[in-house]
Design a protein around this motif. Sequence first.
Motif, PDB file in Angstrom:
ATOM      1  N   GLN A   1      40.509  68.489 -19.358  1.00  0.00           N
ATOM      2  CA  GLN A   1      39.202  67.959 -18.993  1.00  0.00           C
ATOM      3  C   GLN A   1      38.364  67.752 -20.254  1.00  0.00           C
ATOM      4  O   GLN A   1      38.196  68.681 -21.048  1.00  0.00           O
ATOM      5  CB  GLN A   1      38.478  68.932 -18.057  1.00  0.00           C
ATOM      6  N   LEU A   2      37.861  66.540 -20.427  1.00  0.00           N
ATOM      7  CA  LEU A   2      36.960  66.270 -21.544  1.00  0.00           C
ATOM      8  C   LEU A   2      35.653  67.008 -21.320  1.00  0.00           C
ATOM      9  O   LEU A   2      35.122  67.012 -20.210  1.00  0.00           O
ATOM     10  CB  LEU A   2      36.682  64.777 -21.676  1.00  0.00           C
ATOM     11  N   GLU A   3      35.164  67.641 -22.362  1.00  0.00           N
ATOM     12  CA  GLU A   3      33.890  68.348 -22.324  1.00  0.00           C
ATOM     13  C   GLU A   3      32.848  67.438 -22.971  1.00  0.00           C
ATOM     14  O   GLU A   3      33.068  66.927 -24.063  1.00  0.00           O
ATOM     15  CB  GLU A   3      33.987  69.672 -23.082  1.00  0.00           C
ATOM     16  N   THR A   4      31.739  67.246 -22.316  1.00  0.00           N
ATOM     17  CA  THR A   4      30.730  66.322 -22.830  1.00  0.00           C
ATOM     18  C   THR A   4      29.393  66.993 -23.121  1.00  0.00           C
ATOM     19  O   THR A   4      28.419  66.317 -23.382  1.00  0.00           O
ATOM     20  CB  THR A   4      30.502  65.172 -21.824  1.00  0.00           C
ATOM     21  N   GLY A   5      29.350  68.317 -23.078  1.00  0.00           N
ATOM     22  CA  GLY A   5      28.113  69.029 -23.346  1.00  0.00           C
ATOM     23  C   GLY A   5      27.668  68.865 -24.790  1.00  0.00           C
ATOM     24  O   GLY A   5      28.385  68.357 -25.640  1.00  0.00           O
ATOM     25  N   ALA A   6      26.463  69.304 -25.047  1.00  0.00           N
ATOM     26  CA  ALA A   6      25.911  69.240 -26.397  1.00  0.00           C
ATOM     27  C   ALA A   6      26.698  70.157 -27.335  1.00  0.00           C
ATOM     28  O   ALA A   6      27.131  71.237 -26.933  1.00  0.00           O
ATOM     29  CB  ALA A   6      24.448  69.667 -26.378  1.00  0.00           C
ATOM     30  N   PRO A   7      26.913  69.726 -28.568  1.00  0.00           N
ATOM     31  CA  PRO A   7      27.624  70.577 -29.522  1.00  0.00           C
ATOM     32  C   PRO A   7      26.778  71.784 -29.905  1.00  0.00           C
ATOM     33  O   PRO A   7      25.559  71.780 -29.724  1.00  0.00           O
ATOM     34  CB  PRO A   7      27.839  69.657 -30.737  1.00  0.00           C
TER      35      PRO A   7
END
Length: 136
Positions: free
Chosen positions: A68-74
């Motif tokens: 699953q690609l994670e798209t949260g803020a770094p």
Amino acid sequence: MVKSAIGTHLGATLKVVAAGCAALQDDWWVFGGAAMALAGVQGLCPPDVDLIVSERDAASLIITWRAQLETGAPSPLFRSKVFARTTIAPLPIEIMAGFEVCESGAWSAVRPATRQIAAFNAGVIFIPTPAEQAEI
């Protein structure tokens, strides 16, 4: 080659990593706590296995492992152009491509210069040398 110090869950997860990464086209590394355990640091229980791979290989692993690609803020210290996570093994496997670290307000790429085979009985695992791991 270094002698590793790994527990059952980490060992089973590294078997999945070794098998899945065997056909990658570019250099790759296990990184972080798992790499330190593979380098022989005793008493570590990493919560996951971090992989640094190329973008091309990340795309392949994401499909193969249904990650699953994670798209949260770094985080303020780390970011990755591609960051995905899979739970196909006892420990989560985190796939990172275009991994960067922030030092003194400036972002710089993390791509290990060294690549050594860690002693592991279930396949080939590459890690940065212990000296480079400490430097990073």
